[in-house]
Design an enzyme around this catalytic site. Structure first.
Site, PDB file in Angstrom:
ATOM      1  N   ALA A   1       0.767  -1.303   0.016  1.00 30.76           N
ATOM      2  CA  ALA A   1       0.008  -0.149  -0.057  1.00 30.76           C
ATOM      3  C   ALA A   1       0.895   1.178   0.019  1.00 30.76           C
ATOM      4  O   ALA A   1       1.325   1.843   1.042  1.00 30.76           O
ATOM      5  CB  ALA A   1      -0.661   0.006   1.337  1.00 30.76           C
TER       6      ALA A   1
ATOM      7  N   PRO B   1      -4.600   8.893  -3.301  1.00 31.46           N
ATOM      8  CA  PRO B   1      -5.153   9.745  -4.511  1.00 31.46           C
ATOM      9  C   PRO B   1      -4.209  10.593  -5.151  1.00 31.46           C
ATOM     10  O   PRO B   1      -4.240  10.915  -6.271  1.00 31.46           O
ATOM     11  CB  PRO B   1      -6.161  10.381  -3.725  1.00 31.46           C
TER      12      PRO B   1
ATOM     13  N   ARG C   1       9.115  -4.420 -11.036  1.00 31.85           N
ATOM     14  CA  ARG C   1       9.134  -4.154 -12.297  1.00 31.85           C
ATOM     15  C   ARG C   1       9.503  -5.168 -12.938  1.00 31.85           C
ATOM     16  O   ARG C   1       9.108  -5.846 -14.281  1.00 31.85           O
ATOM     17  CB  ARG C   1      10.191  -2.982 -12.549  1.00 31.85           C
TER      18      ARG C   1
ATOM     19  N   GLN D   1      -5.833  -7.286 -34.765  1.00 35.32           N
ATOM     20  CA  GLN D   1      -5.832  -6.791 -36.398  1.00 35.32           C
ATOM     21  C   GLN D   1      -5.644  -8.160 -37.141  1.00 35.32           C
ATOM     22  O   GLN D   1      -6.459  -8.268 -38.223  1.00 35.32           O
ATOM     23  CB  GLN D   1      -4.462  -6.079 -36.568  1.00 35.32           C
TER      24      GLN D   1
ATOM     25  N   GLY E   1      -9.211  -9.763 -37.267  1.00 36.71           N
ATOM     26  CA  GLY E   1      -9.754  -8.813 -38.091  1.00 36.71           C
ATOM     27  C   GLY E   1     -11.342  -8.713 -37.017  1.00 36.71           C
ATOM     28  O   GLY E   1     -11.047  -8.301 -35.860  1.00 36.71           O
ATOM     29  N   GLY E   2     -12.455  -8.680 -37.523  1.00 37.46           N
ATOM     30  CA  GLY E   2     -13.671  -8.496 -36.697  1.00 37.46           C
ATOM     31  C   GLY E   2     -13.669  -9.228 -35.484  1.00 37.46           C
ATOM     32  O   GLY E   2     -14.166  -9.058 -34.454  1.00 37.46           O
TER      33      GLY E   2
ATOM     34  N   GLU F   1       3.396   0.255 -11.145  1.00 33.50           N
ATOM     35  CA  GLU F   1       4.781  -0.036 -10.875  1.00 33.50           C
ATOM     36  C   GLU F   1       5.485   0.974 -11.545  1.00 33.50           C
ATOM     37  O   GLU F   1       6.698   0.648 -12.229  1.00 33.50           O
ATOM     38  CB  GLU F   1       5.361  -1.444 -10.804  1.00 33.50           C
TER      39      GLU F   1
END
Lengths: 385, 259
Positions: A124, A128, A243, A336, A339-340, A363
């Site tokens: 933690a 904010p 990381r 891509q 496609g759809g 991070e």
């Protein structure tokens, strides 16, 4: 230079892959849709030893190394990024700093149950108004006899709702700025410690992201990790290792999306041939494979440096930056290629696309990674990250 | 109770098998090797027996070249206590009987009370070693077992084997040889602790001379291997439905002789 995993690392990789394929992959779409925390599979990951990989056996861990952690985490992320982040936080952001800075009494009570997979933990730091600018801590811990009284709010805490233990960073001396930050272990159920809002997220939806609220929460001084004022160093050291984990998670997300793309390119036909016969699809697949390999090698290099006790902050930032950018690009191209159909949930590359985004944010955003790398290049660290 | 599990290292199930240039062996380039899946059921069952009884020893044994050590190490990572590697160029051309003779010699040396095998290895699918082993030892044997229970004083084992439409149940006095069928159990994943601990466990190398005898020449020799012919392409019957159905029935009856 030897680019080969040793026998144990290979076995760990195989075990993680087989477990992820058989137990995690089948539920990944459902827990993402419902934003449901996967208690059952996370418990099994604990039993397998995946929650305290680099923690010594004495403290409930598996006694393996950072390279093992990276290869296992990649396999888990390849199946589900949410499981991967729970694993990453437990290992890197909680287990590592406790192993390094905790006392034996703290390790016995706060590390052992977590490293052995019997309890979950969280880290933690964010608030904010303290994200990228983590030095701007507003949570206060004021000494009162043998205790500290903690007041404040933590934001965006991974596994915050599900954790038994939290490693909480507080200002113990505001006049000292980031040199006045200290780290505390707080157990769930301590009066004055509650869980607030649970975020509804774009990706890693099965992992809970919570607000932690401290209102007059009394924490014994024995729960302080390290000295007063050492908190920021502890946090940044943990995140340097974290990381590497996020880089591995990003490589896993990218690999999952890439493998789906290769399979699709073989089976989907357009203009009379499988689409993999079209050069424009081949180019995308070749670019994906090349970038993923680069990201994986950077990640393994950072882990190898960590294992050999050499500095790895820059290598970790480079791995995280390149791997997360790669994950986003590969996931975008995977849609891509599809496609759809790639835009439809059934084909699952859209989940990789949503999951990849967070790896560029948490991070340290990609921009923060560049800052870390540049400061190291220019020898301008000023003791901060 | 000492349980010995015989295992074989085989190519991964996803391997695209190619015949080697000599026409008698497979091309092993780039193959990923695994413990034969039926043997994993045998390992798992042995570990469960030990855990249930709260004591005993599980020993994995395999015959083959150096690479077989990896397979034995996987068994150690799953929880076997130690391993024995029968590794000698004299066994390079061993057929099932020569393999069974070597394994029987080890089992006698170790005085195991129970031997667990997979019902067959998934490479050549011979499925012969278990029976040959039991015959050489003079022990009772049950194949394709789906369940087993060892009595409290380890004098006998009740084993149920898969037969058409049900289970056939046998009581076998110990020592005995059992061959595991899929469904006997769900093999565990090795834990990280198991994997890290495996390198501290013993893998004993044995040569043919350690088993007190020359290797008898194999009775079985491979004359040649042939790849399966490619499957002929499917046929789409054109035309309106009544005509197509007539043609389909004719073709199934006359060309395929299926009906």
């Amino acid at each position: 230079m030897k680019l080969e995993l040793n026998a144990e690392q290979q076995m760990i990789q195989t075990m993680a892959r087989e477990f992820a394929d058989s137990a995690i992959k089948p539920i990944a779409a459902e827990i993402d849709r419902d934003a449901r925390f996967p208690h059952e599979t996370v418990k099994r990951m604990g039993e397998l030893g995946l929650m305290g990989i680099a923690v010594r056996e004495q403290w409930g861990g598996s006694g393996a190394d950072a390279v093992s952690y990276v290869v296992a985490l990649e396999e888990i992320a390849r199946a589900c990024a949410s499981h991967a982040v729970v694993m990453s936080v437990n290992n890197s952001l909680y287990g590592d700093p406790l192993l390094r800075y905790g006392t034996d009494a703290q390790r016995e009570r706060f590390l052992k149950p977590v490293a052995s997979g019997h309890a979950l933990a969280c880290f933690a730091l964010s608030e904010p108004q303290a994200g990228s600018d983590a030095t701007n801590q507003a949570t206060l811990a004021v000494r009162d006899g043998a205790d500290y009284i903690v007041n404040g709010r933590k934001r965006f805490i991974t596994t915050g709702r599900e954790s038994t233990f939290a490693l909480v960073f507080c200002q113990t001396d505001r006049s000292l700025g980031y040199r006045g930050i200290s780290a505390f272990l707080v157990e769930k159920g301590t009066p004055g410690f509650t869980v607030g809002k649970i975020e509804d997220k774009l990706g890693i939806r099965a992992s809970d992201t919570a607000e932690l609220i401290f209102e007059g929460c009394r924490v014994p001084a024995a729960n302080r990790v390290g000295e007063e004022g050492q908190g920021f160093t502890i946090a940044m050291t943990a995140i340097d290792g974290g990381r590497i984990g996020i880089a591995a998670q990003a490589v896993g997300i990218a690999t999952g999306a890439y493998e789906r793309s290769v399979a699709y390119a073989r089976e989907r036909r357009a203009f009379g041939v499988p689409i993999g016969q079209h050069q424009m699809v081949q180019w995308m697949l070749a670019d994906m494979a090349t970038a993923i390999d680069g990201a994986r090698l950077l990640t393994l290099r950072a882990a190898t440096l960590k294992d050999s006790g050499r500095p790895y902050r820059t290598a970790a930032a480079m791995a995280k930056l390149f791997a997360s950018e790669t994950a986003m690009k590969v996931a975008t191209d995977a849609i891509q290629v599809h496609g759809g159909y790639g835009f439809i949930k059934e084909y699952e590359v859209e989940r990789a696309f949503r999951d990849a985004k967070i790896t560029q944010l948490y991070e340290g955003t990609s921009q923060i990674q560049k800052l870390v790398i540049a400061r190291d290049l220019l020898g301008d660290h000023d003791g901060r990250a | 109770m000492k349980i010995l599990v015989t295992i074989k290292q085989v190519p991964d199930t996803a391997t695209q098998v190619k015949v080697a240039a000599d026409g008698k062996t497979i091309d092993t380039t780039g193959i990923t090797w695994i413990v034969s899946p039926y043997d994993e059921f045998a390992v798992e069952e042995a570990l469960r027996i030990k855990e249930k009884r709260g004591q005993g020893e599980v020993v994995a044994v395999s015959l083959g070249p150096d690479r077989v050590k990896e397979a034995l190490r996987s068994c150690l990572a799953m929880g076997c206590d130690r391993a024995i590697h029968l590794n000698d160029p004299a066994w390079a051309a061993a057929d099932t009987l020569a393999t069974a003779r070597a394994l029987a010699a080890v089992i006698k040396q170790e005085s195991a009370q129970l031997v667990l095998c997979g019902r067959q290895a998934i490479d050549d699918d011979m499925g012969a070693v278990t029976a040959q082993l039991a015959e050489l030892l003079g022990w009772p044997c049950a194949y394709w077992i789906m369940e087993e229970t060892i009595d409290a004083d380890a004098k006998s084992v009740r084993a149920a084997r898969q037969v058409e439409g049900g289970l056939e149940v046998f009581d076998l006095p110990l020592p005995a040889v059992l061959a595991a069928q899929k469904g006997l159990n769900e093999p565990r994943y090795p834990t990280l602790k198991g994997i890290m601990g495996a390198k501290k466990k013993e893998i004993k190398d044995l040569k043919a001379s350690d088993l007190g005898g020359a290797v008898e020449p194999s009775q079985l020799s491979v004359v040649g291997l042939q790849a399966l012919p490619p499957r002929p392409p499917g046929r789409i019957i054109q035309g309106d439905v009544p005509t197509a159905v007539k043609e389909l029935v004719r073709s199934l009856r006359e060309d395929a002789k299926a009906i």
